[in-house]
Design a protein around this motif. Structure first.
Motif, PDB file in Angstrom:
ATOM      1  N   THR A  35       0.828  -1.205   0.000  1.00 30.32           N
ATOM      2  CA  THR A  35       0.000   0.000   0.000  1.00 30.32           C
ATOM      3  C   THR A  35       0.863   1.256   0.000  1.00 30.32           C
ATOM      4  OG1 THR A  35      -1.767  -1.147   1.186  1.00 30.32           O
ATOM      5  CG2 THR A  35      -1.794   1.260   1.270  1.00 30.32           C
ATOM      6  N   LEU A  36       1.944   1.242   0.767  1.00 31.90           N
ATOM      7  CA  LEU A  36       2.793   2.434   0.896  1.00 31.90           C
ATOM      8  C   LEU A  36       3.916   2.510  -0.129  1.00 31.90           C
ATOM      9  CD1 LEU A  36       3.038   2.818   4.744  1.00 31.90           C
ATOM     10  CD2 LEU A  36       1.800   4.244   3.131  1.00 31.90           C
ATOM     11  N   ASN A  53       2.439   8.262  -5.359  1.00 32.07           N
ATOM     12  CA  ASN A  53       2.904   7.739  -6.641  1.00 32.07           C
ATOM     13  C   ASN A  53       2.870   6.219  -6.625  1.00 32.07           C
ATOM     14  OD1 ASN A  53       3.424  10.263  -7.852  1.00 32.07           O
ATOM     15  ND2 ASN A  53       5.307  10.426  -6.685  1.00 32.07           N
ATOM     16  N   GLY A  54       1.997   5.665  -5.783  1.00 32.52           N
ATOM     17  CA  GLY A  54       1.872   4.223  -5.653  1.00 32.52           C
ATOM     18  C   GLY A  54       0.841   3.652  -6.605  1.00 32.52           C
ATOM     19  N   LYS A  55       0.496   2.376  -6.376  1.00 32.54           N
ATOM     20  CA  LYS A  55      -0.446   1.656  -7.237  1.00 32.54           C
ATOM     21  C   LYS A  55      -1.900   1.850  -6.823  1.00 32.54           C
ATOM     22  CE  LYS A  55       2.712  -2.198  -8.065  1.00 32.54           C
ATOM     23  NZ  LYS A  55       2.870  -3.655  -7.899  1.00 32.54           N
ATOM     24  N   TYR A  56      -2.135   2.346  -5.606  1.00 33.32           N
ATOM     25  CA  TYR A  56      -3.491   2.369  -5.062  1.00 33.32           C
ATOM     26  C   TYR A  56      -3.935   3.773  -4.674  1.00 33.32           C
ATOM     27  CZ  TYR A  56      -2.274  -2.534  -4.583  1.00 33.32           C
ATOM     28  OH  TYR A  56      -1.853  -3.818  -4.833  1.00 33.32           O
ATOM     29  N   ASP A  57      -5.251   4.015  -4.775  1.00 31.72           N
ATOM     30  CA  ASP A  57      -5.834   5.206  -4.190  1.00 31.72           C
ATOM     31  C   ASP A  57      -5.869   4.973  -2.678  1.00 31.72           C
ATOM     32  OD1 ASP A  57      -6.257   6.169  -6.740  1.00 31.72           O
ATOM     33  OD2 ASP A  57      -8.384   5.647  -6.786  1.00 31.72           O
ATOM     34  N   ARG A  85      -4.166   8.145  -6.903  1.00 32.98           N
ATOM     35  CA  ARG A  85      -2.821   7.919  -7.431  1.00 32.98           C
ATOM     36  C   ARG A  85      -2.370   9.131  -8.233  1.00 32.98           C
ATOM     37  NH1 ARG A  85      -4.017   2.513 -10.496  1.00 32.98           N
ATOM     38  NH2 ARG A  85      -5.864   3.742 -10.807  1.00 32.98           N
ATOM     39  N   GLY A  86      -1.104   9.497  -8.059  1.00 37.80           N
ATOM     40  CA  GLY A  86      -0.542  10.627  -8.798  1.00 37.80           C
ATOM     41  C   GLY A  86      -0.860  11.987  -8.202  1.00 37.80           C
ATOM     42  N   SER A  87      -1.533  12.027  -7.066  1.00 34.60           N
ATOM     43  CA  SER A  87      -1.897  13.321  -6.484  1.00 34.60           C
ATOM     44  C   SER A  87      -0.978  13.689  -5.318  1.00 34.60           C
ATOM     45  CB  SER A  87      -3.352  13.305  -6.014  1.00 34.60           C
ATOM     46  OG  SER A  87      -3.521  12.355  -4.984  1.00 34.60           O
ATOM     47  N   GLU A  88      -1.099  14.931  -4.912  1.00 33.17           N
ATOM     48  CA  GLU A  88      -0.298  15.480  -3.817  1.00 33.17           C
ATOM     49  C   GLU A  88      -1.201  16.344  -2.956  1.00 33.17           C
ATOM     50  OE1 GLU A  88       2.954  18.995  -3.662  1.00 33.17           O
ATOM     51  OE2 GLU A  88       3.468  17.316  -4.981  1.00 33.17           O
ATOM     52  N   VAL A  89      -1.129  16.175  -1.639  1.00 40.69           N
ATOM     53  CA  VAL A  89      -1.933  16.978  -0.719  1.00 40.69           C
ATOM     54  C   VAL A  89      -1.057  17.457   0.430  1.00 40.69           C
ATOM     55  CG1 VAL A  89      -4.154  15.919  -1.240  1.00 40.69           C
ATOM     56  CG2 VAL A  89      -2.711  14.914   0.507  1.00 40.69           C
ATOM     57  N   ALA A 126      -8.245   3.116  -0.425  1.00 41.93           N
ATOM     58  CA  ALA A 126      -9.591   3.627  -0.639  1.00 41.93           C
ATOM     59  C   ALA A 126     -10.464   2.530  -1.229  1.00 41.93           C
ATOM     60  CB  ALA A 126      -9.563   4.820  -1.568  1.00 41.93           C
ATOM     61  N   VAL A 127     -11.747   2.580  -0.893  1.00 40.23           N
ATOM     62  CA  VAL A 127     -12.715   1.658  -1.452  1.00 40.23           C
ATOM     63  C   VAL A 127     -13.084   2.152  -2.843  1.00 40.23           C
ATOM     64  CG1 VAL A 127     -14.991   0.635  -1.156  1.00 40.23           C
ATOM     65  CG2 VAL A 127     -13.589   1.152   0.839  1.00 40.23           C
ATOM     66  N   LYS A 128     -13.105   1.239  -3.787  1.00 41.01           N
ATOM     67  CA  LYS A 128     -13.399   1.644  -5.173  1.00 41.01           C
ATOM     68  C   LYS A 128     -14.852   1.904  -5.410  1.00 41.01           C
ATOM     69  CE  LYS A 128      -9.479  -0.689  -7.077  1.00 41.01           C
ATOM     70  NZ  LYS A 128      -8.938  -1.513  -8.079  1.00 41.01           N
TER      71      LYS A 128
END
Length: 128
Positions: A35-36, A53-57, A85-89, A126-128
């Motif tokens: 996950t991390l 930048n991982g595989k999962y939301d 995925r791909g976001s930054e907060v 996150a749940v899809k």
């Protein structure tokens, strides 16, 4: 040439000893590690920036901070909204100090930021 390189390495070692540290993940749980994988964070002046930048939301992530000099200091940065995925907060770290009924909020200006040790506390997909 070797003396110059040695001097530069020692100079950087002296500087890095006075900055906050990031503790590596110590869990042996394969799901948690997966996950991390690809998730990173940085800390600067009370703000944690989390990059996925991982595989999962991710659903919930918490990062905790402790102090090398004050055993009662505790800080936490909570990311409770979906982190795709791909976001930054970014979020602020909330600091407290004390024990038992003497726990109180600590303003950032009173925190010795150079002696902080930051680490992942929790991460949930996150749940899809």
């Amino acid at each position: 040439m070797r003396k110059i390189i040695l001097f530069l390495m020692l100079s950087f070692a002296g500087v890095s000893a006075h900055a906050q540290s990031y503790q590596p993940i110590t869990s042996k749980n394969k799901t948690y590690l997966e996950t991390l994988k690809g998730v990173s964070y940085t800390y600067k002046e009370g703000i944690v920036t989390l990059k996925n930048n991982g595989k999962y939301d991710l659903g919930t992530v918490s990062i905790i901070a402790s102090s090398r000099v004050d055993s009662t200091l505790f800080g936490i940065a909570l990311f409770e909204e979906r982190l795709e995925r791909g976001s930054e907060v970014k979020t602020e770290v909330y600091f407290t100090a004390g024990r038992g009924s003497g726990v109180h909020e600590v303003p950032l200006k009173q925190v010795d930021q150079k002696n902080l040790l930051l680490s992942f506390d929790k991460a949930i997909r996150a749940v899809k």
